[in-house]
Design an enzyme around this catalytic site. Structure first.
Site, short mmCIF file in Angstrom:
data_model
loop_
_atom_site.label_atom_id
_atom_site.label_comp_id
_atom_site.label_asym_id
_atom_site.label_seq_id
_atom_site.Cartn_x
_atom_site.Cartn_y
_atom_site.Cartn_z
N HIS A 91 0.86 -1.18 0.00
CA HIS A 91 0.00 0.00 0.00
C HIS A 91 0.90 1.24 0.00
O HIS A 91 2.04 1.17 0.49
CB HIS A 91 -0.83 -0.05 1.29
CG HIS A 91 -1.95 0.95 1.37
ND1 HIS A 91 -1.75 2.27 1.67
CD2 HIS A 91 -3.29 0.80 1.20
CE1 HIS A 91 -2.92 2.89 1.69
NE2 HIS A 91 -3.87 2.03 1.41
N LYS A 104 -10.84 -1.22 10.11
CA LYS A 104 -10.88 -2.41 9.24
C LYS A 104 -11.17 -3.66 10.05
O LYS A 104 -11.17 -4.77 9.52
CB LYS A 104 -9.54 -2.57 8.50
CG LYS A 104 -9.27 -1.47 7.49
CD LYS A 104 -8.09 -1.83 6.61
CE LYS A 104 -7.44 -0.63 5.95
NZ LYS A 104 -8.20 -0.07 4.84
#
Lengths: 151, 417
Positions: free
Chosen positions: B134, B237
């Protein structure tokens, strides 16, 4: 998923499948590179403008989603033969329409078939897809050598 | 339509309907269609009890932490530290002072890159990341390498999206200061062999950071068994509030590293001439923290523990296998990321339809998935796509939702043909 989708109308799907003026104008007087970094849409708009400011030829190349490709294609067919001032007016009206600030059913405009893109106003995140070609066109007319980015 | 042979695949027992009742958002409709939420890699929905716990804390128990001797503050501080213990146990460390609360994985990695870099990275040293990180585990290391005049090395991946470990072996050397890789790739779903990565790094004398943003909600963790130096996660998350996350860091590292953000609460003593710092974790928690969010995170962890991470992993794996088989059978669809070990994520590309058109058309069916580069542009470049469409499953998803996804994708392909 209907085939009478307000956003993905047949004309838009058709221009996505078979984009018009999808080529390079070899003797272009203006061109600009436009990108939408968020989705990777990447186009070049070419123009051939004569000394009376009439757009004699206009084309585009590149890759992108159906909305951006169809918008580019329909923009080129709409602007060919128009003068630069008319093109700028169309951009202004088109932008207001996709942002939901102008209703082509109720207000006067010069967009013709481009009012098909009215459905985009329901999808704010897609407005940039629809206007990439127009921003790139303006970049070409303003001779922005560095290109334009929607971000 | 779904292949009946796939439908008969053995499935683990899991009472998903009972789970779904805990998530009010899942019983809503969008465009008159039931919500099918498949963007769990971006953020997860919250069970009612997490929001209720935060509400109760805010309305009955709220006070600042570590700053007063009155009852509300004492109670608030106690709940805050209990949440830290829950996080520590969830990650596999008995010492809760090894847990730093941050705003999430991005801040956790920036903290390590800055503080570790300042103390341990010298000109000519090397930092290793991978090709499938990421941006949050890429950009901070680019910045620190530029700042410290160090060299950034990148582990390549094969066409399945798996790290090529032989190449990793070649990159490791006495110059390697730190290896920073994800546990699960957010763009592809690859589960990286982090234990082996850590073992090899340690043998070379390097430290290791694992970006756990995508693994924490899906895989049972044990940071001590992994033997990594840093492990990061994001609360939003893993069914907790947004704006809260954290960092596990080996105690000796926290003691050796300089603070990242300075100010109130992270000090031992301040005079106008000199400041001494509080011991970890407070050394790395300047300012009033997001107290309510920490309480919510603790509740989310209780919730996950009650279901059981092993059960969650088993059910989600079955969903992923099922979804993979469905999508593999769609002509004109290419799955991006076909690693042998995967978690939650189904990234794909259609020959005839751009991912953003896929996402908009699925949205019209009530299906929420992500389209784009997923903050992983080097991954997109590696796989030669501008973007992908990405469905990511959670234990509140149902097999039927994946059937609907596959059927809807077929319709979209037909519409564009």
């Amino acid at each position: 998923m209907s085939y009478n989708n307000e956003l993905y109308q047949q004309v838009i799907l058709d221009h996505n499948r078979k984009p018009r003026n999808f080529r390079k104008v070899e003797d272009a007087t203006h061109s600009c590179h436009g990108v939408n970094p968020l989705c990777g849409d990447d186009i070049v708009v070419y123009l051939k403008v004569d000394d009376r400011n009439i757009i004699q030829d206009i084309s585009f190349e590149g890759s992108g989603c159906a909305i951006s490709k169809a918008s580019s294609s329909l923009m080129t067919t709409h602007l060919k033969g128009k003068n630069i001032d008319e093109a700028r007016v169309c951009f202004h009206e088109f932008q207001k329409m996709v942002l939901g600030e102008m209703d082509p059913d109720k207000q006067e405009h010069h967009l013709g078939k481009l009012s098909l893109f009215m459905g985009v106003r329901e999808y704010p995140s897609r407005a940039k897809c629809a206007t990439l070609a127009w921003h790139t066109l303006t970049g070409a007319l303003d001779r922005k050598a560095e290109g334009i980015s929607t971000e | 339509m779904a292949d009946p042979n796939i439908l008969s695949t053995a499935k683990p027992a899991f009472d998903v309907d009972r789970i779904r009742r805990e998530f009010p958002v899942l019983s809503q409709t969008i465009n008159g269609k039931p919500v099918v939420y498949l963007d769990n890699a971006a953020t997860t929905q919250k069970p009612r009890r997490v929001s209720e716990r935060v509400f109760r804390f805010d309305t009955e128990e709220y006070g600042t932490v570590r700053r007063g001797a009155y009852r509300l503050c004492e109670r608030s501080t106690q709940l805050y530290e209990e949440a830290r213990k829950k996080v520590a146990a969830f990650m596999g460390t008995p010492d809760s002072s090894e847990i730093i609360f941050t705003s999430g994985t991005t801040q956790s990695i920036n903290l390590v890159a800055y503080s570790f870099g300042k103390r341990f990275i010298q000109p000519g040293d090397e930092v290793i990341i991978s090709n499938i990180e990421h941006h949050a585990n890429t950009v901070p290391w680019q910045v620190v390498c530029e700042d410290r005049k160090a060299v950034l090395k990148v582990i390549p991946v094969n066409d399945r999206g798996e790290l090529i470990l032989e190449e990793y072996d070649k990159l490791l050397s006495g110059k390697t200061r730190i290896v920073a890789v994800n546990h699960v790739s957010n763009a592809l779903g690859t589960v990286n062999p982090v234990k082996e990565i850590v073992r090899k790094a340690r043998a070379a004398g390097a430290r290791v950071l694992i970006d756990g943003a995508q693994s924490t909600p899906h895989i049972k963790l044990d940071v001590k068994d992994l033997d990594c130096d840093f492990y990061t996660f994001s609360g939003h998350k893993m069914y907790g509030p947004s704006g809260i996350g954290g960092l596990y860091a080996r105690k000796e590292m926290l003691e050796a590293m300089p603070p990242y953000v300075t100010g109130g609460d992270m000090i031992r003593q301040v005079t106008l001439e000199k400041t001494t710092y509080a011991p970890p974790p407070m050394k790395f928690e300047a300012g009033t923290p997001p107290i309510s969010q920490v309480i919510g995170l603790g509740e989310a962890i209780d919730y996950l523990n009650e279901i059981g991470m092993d059960k969650i992993a088993e059910y989600e794996h079955s969903l992923l296998e099922y979804g993979t088989q469905l999508l593999e059978n769609i002509e004109g669809l290419r799955i991006i990321g076909t690693a042998r070990e995967k978690a939650s994520i189904l990234s794909f590309h259609l020959d005839a339809v751009h991912p953003h058109d896929v996402v908009t058309l699925l949205d019209q069916e009530g299906i929420a998935i992500r389209g784009g580069h997923h903050c992983a542009q080097p991954t997109m470049i590696r796989f030669n796509v501008p973007a992908t469409a990405r469905a990511s499953v959670s234990f509140y998803n149902k097999y039927e939702e994946l059937d609907l996804l596959a059927d809807s994708i077929r319709k979209i392909i037909k519409m564009f043909s």
